[in-house]
Scaffold this motif. Sequence first.
Motif, PDB file in Angstrom:
ATOM      1  N   MET A  96       0.838  -1.198   0.000  1.00 42.93           N
ATOM      2  CA  MET A  96       0.000   0.000   0.000  1.00 42.93           C
ATOM      3  C   MET A  96       0.871   1.244   0.000  1.00 42.93           C
ATOM      4  SD  MET A  96      -2.987  -0.740  -0.293  1.00 42.93           S
ATOM      5  CE  MET A  96      -4.418   0.055   0.278  1.00 42.93           C
ATOM      6  N   ILE A  97       1.845   1.295   0.949  1.00 44.50           N
ATOM      7  CA  ILE A  97       2.666   2.506   1.069  1.00 44.50           C
ATOM      8  C   ILE A  97       3.545   2.674  -0.155  1.00 44.50           C
ATOM      9  CG2 ILE A  97       4.362   3.725   2.464  1.00 44.50           C
ATOM     10  CD1 ILE A  97       3.720   1.927   4.748  1.00 44.50           C
ATOM     11  N   ILE A  99      -0.763   3.235  -3.105  1.00 41.80           N
ATOM     12  CA  ILE A  99      -1.270   4.586  -2.824  1.00 41.80           C
ATOM     13  C   ILE A  99      -0.633   5.626  -3.739  1.00 41.80           C
ATOM     14  CG2 ILE A  99      -1.423   6.402  -1.076  1.00 41.80           C
ATOM     15  CD1 ILE A  99      -1.831   4.215   0.989  1.00 41.80           C
ATOM     16  N   TYR A 103      -2.748   7.668  -6.499  1.00 47.73           N
ATOM     17  CA  TYR A 103      -2.775   9.133  -6.412  1.00 47.73           C
ATOM     18  C   TYR A 103      -2.394   9.756  -7.752  1.00 47.73           C
ATOM     19  CZ  TYR A 103      -1.349  13.864  -5.504  1.00 47.73           C
ATOM     20  OH  TYR A 103      -1.204  15.221  -5.589  1.00 47.73           O
TER      21      TYR A 103
END
Lengths: 324, 550
Positions: free
Chosen positions: B312-313, B317, B321
């Motif tokens: 995710m990090i 994400i 974005y």
Amino acid sequence: MPLKVRIGNNEVRVLRSSDLYFVQKLLKAMRNPKTKFNSREFTTKGEEYLFNYVSKNVGGVDEGRRNFLKGIVIGVAAATVVGIIPGLRVLVPPVEQASGFPKSLLLDSSGNPLKASLIPVNSPIITLYEYPLTGEPNFLLNLGDKDGNPISISPIDVVVPQTGKTYKFPGGVGPHNSIVSYSAICQHLGCTPPYIHFYPPGNVSPSQLTAPEPDTLTAQALLAAKQANVPALIHCDCHGSTYDPYKGAAVLTGPTQRPLPTILLEYDSSTDYLYATGALGVATYPEGSDGIPSQDPTKDLDTSQYGSSVGDKTQVQANTNPFS
Amino acid sequence: MSLGKRVSNWFAERLGLDDLPFFKTPDYMFHANEWLGALVAASFIYTVISGLILLLYYNAAAGYQSTEAIINQVPYGSVVLYSHLYGSYAMIILAYVHMFRNYFVGAYKKPRELLWILGVLMLVLTLGASFLGYSLIGDALAVSAVDVGAGIVTSIPQLSFLIPIIFGNYDTGDYTRVLALHIILVALIGLLFVFHFFLAEHYGMMPSRKVKPKAPAVYTKEEWSKFNPWWPRNFVYMSSLVFMTWGFILAIPNALAYLNGLPQYFNPFMNPKPAPPPNSPAAAHITTYPPWFFLFLYKIADFTSDVVVFLMIGVIIPLIYLLIVPFLDRTDELHPLRRKVFSGIGILMITYLIQTSLWGDLAPGVQVSVKDQVIAYLVPAIIVALGLTFLNPMEQKVRPSSAISPMTSILFVVISLLFSGAVVQLIDYPSPLTFSIAMFLGSLFFLGARSMGSLVLNKNVSRSVPNRPVSEVNTSVMISNEKKKRLAEVIMSILFVLVVVIVAQMWTIPPTGYASNLFGVDLGLVFLMLGESISLYHYVVYKKPTEKEE
Ligand code: FES
């Protein structure tokens, strides 16, 4: 001739001949109906139109300079092309040709030099290394008697049944002179391990007659072993050729008509290292025009289709145990 | 009409060069930072060509051996291989620069949203293709990279079906599938590139904020049809950029090949050579590290043991974005200081990317406590937030960044590095060749230093606003331009002589062995000089007296 104007004490150059030429050219272009100067557009768009117009129709830089610069750029580009040409050799594949037998240090499977005194005697595990070209396997054998004690292998004359000629097998090397090495490509039709492999003393027995491939021994092979009084064999399961590892891989039973080529080993007793230095007997690939093998093993080296030279090191792999 | 003119007219007519539908370029856009996309494309094309040459020799069934054979046996094989590697490095770096530059000028806004999304997807594909390409070497590093990658995928049970899809039966050391996927991804990049390119041509390059300050920033057809046509000016300018890019791609890795015994933390960035094979005893002694463009992921893996959080990090994400930012930032503002939140996020993304990559390089595999993580990542965030709060857009003020473009400063750094390398080479092997190379790079360095210095030291250099109709043509400008053009001519003549000298030397370089990488260095220098002379030609022939100086 530059046009000069005197202001006070200073002479100021107003127009050079090239400027006059430029003005002349500009006026010509403005009068030309094809490239007519649009004064209405000039009043609405201002200087920008003028600049575009001039650079388009007269050229900001005079022709001579432009051509000179163009020449230089083309020159540099041409030189670049000339520079690339030798680089096109990258498209020509290197010819892989071993000109002679390399002297190759035998390495164990983790890449360290193999210690001759640590090679197990009569090992049933197929122990192979590539030499002199990649893709050419050879057996590495430490021969012993029935009880597993290393035997000194003495030099002997080996006969090539196909031609009747003989060559001198130099015998074993190593601390007990018991280490030998032969090509692992069957001289009959070229079967490779595991179809052709070493049968240690414990496996040269009638029980092997019914063993599944690639461990079957033919009755003929057993008989030949008994007659020659050898405890162990090299046998090819493809068609049943049998070789005598103690006597330079000489032919015990057909259909092969040639012994396995010997790989010459050199033993360094100070380091306990082994080196492969050459081959002996017949060529590994007996493909002479008349089907008669060459006595000169270097014949094979001219062809590249079997791989490239292994270089100064080659790794010994002992992975497969055909009897398990 | 001269023969040359007739020939070029013949081609211009047949190829319809005059009415190509390509975007015409206004004068002020002849700057490297308006052409970053062209630089990415240039490195892409270079990498494809060199990759196809490698494909002639690479054998996926024996990855490491055939890599070694390419380096040691194929004529100039190492030149091609190392520059292939650095071509992809260049592509990654330039793609990031291209992306962030367009991020900060707001180029993702209407009507270029799709263009932006395609670009982000291409970045992902580029990173993926680079990872697979890196694995193809089959050395200890590649194997460990594959293991780590496979480990991440397998640790999420729902994803483990991907393993055979990506790697095939990868523990057999057979890279056939990796090779195929490498090529497939590159082909996809090429396909997306076509769309990306034609969309970019369709909307045109993004106008300067001074011309179009608000969001649908496009020139009308009427406006842009007045600009410089694609042929010949754009073409000339573009080819100078392409050749320079190729020059760097060739010269740098082949020069680096002569550096030995670098400290470990330089290795991910500066060592083009393969590591030992995975089954060799030497492999036990090397520190494994991922390719540098994944160092940040490597470090994030130290933050958490939970793979889902990690993904995710590190990946999901930021990626999401970037993909949806055109729909988050919906105002028509283009100035970065009028979009403070998004500018801040952008600055932080760059900071975090570099920071985490360096961290991963210096302290690989060292676990980081939550407290340290917070400190390391909060401080830049606070600085950026504070900085942006107090910065406000200033109208008509000269920003120093407009004087030195990021590209120029990168170029300058590279030239300084090359220059120092050339001096070392000169001291080690004094010869006319090393001398001339050092002299050449030295002169570039001093030219660069002078122009950078004048900007840094002399703050009140006045600059005209680009593309504004200029009310008067200052004669002194004319004269100083004339001087510069003279100088450019002289430099071009010198370049020509240098090129001929180097080319003559290139014919004597042996195709294999230690010296063969000199061929790559020389070819790189020749490309650089070709690019430079085309760029000077462009300057002398096409630059208008009122155009803003670079
Ligand atoms: S191939 Fe070995 S016996 Fe026929």
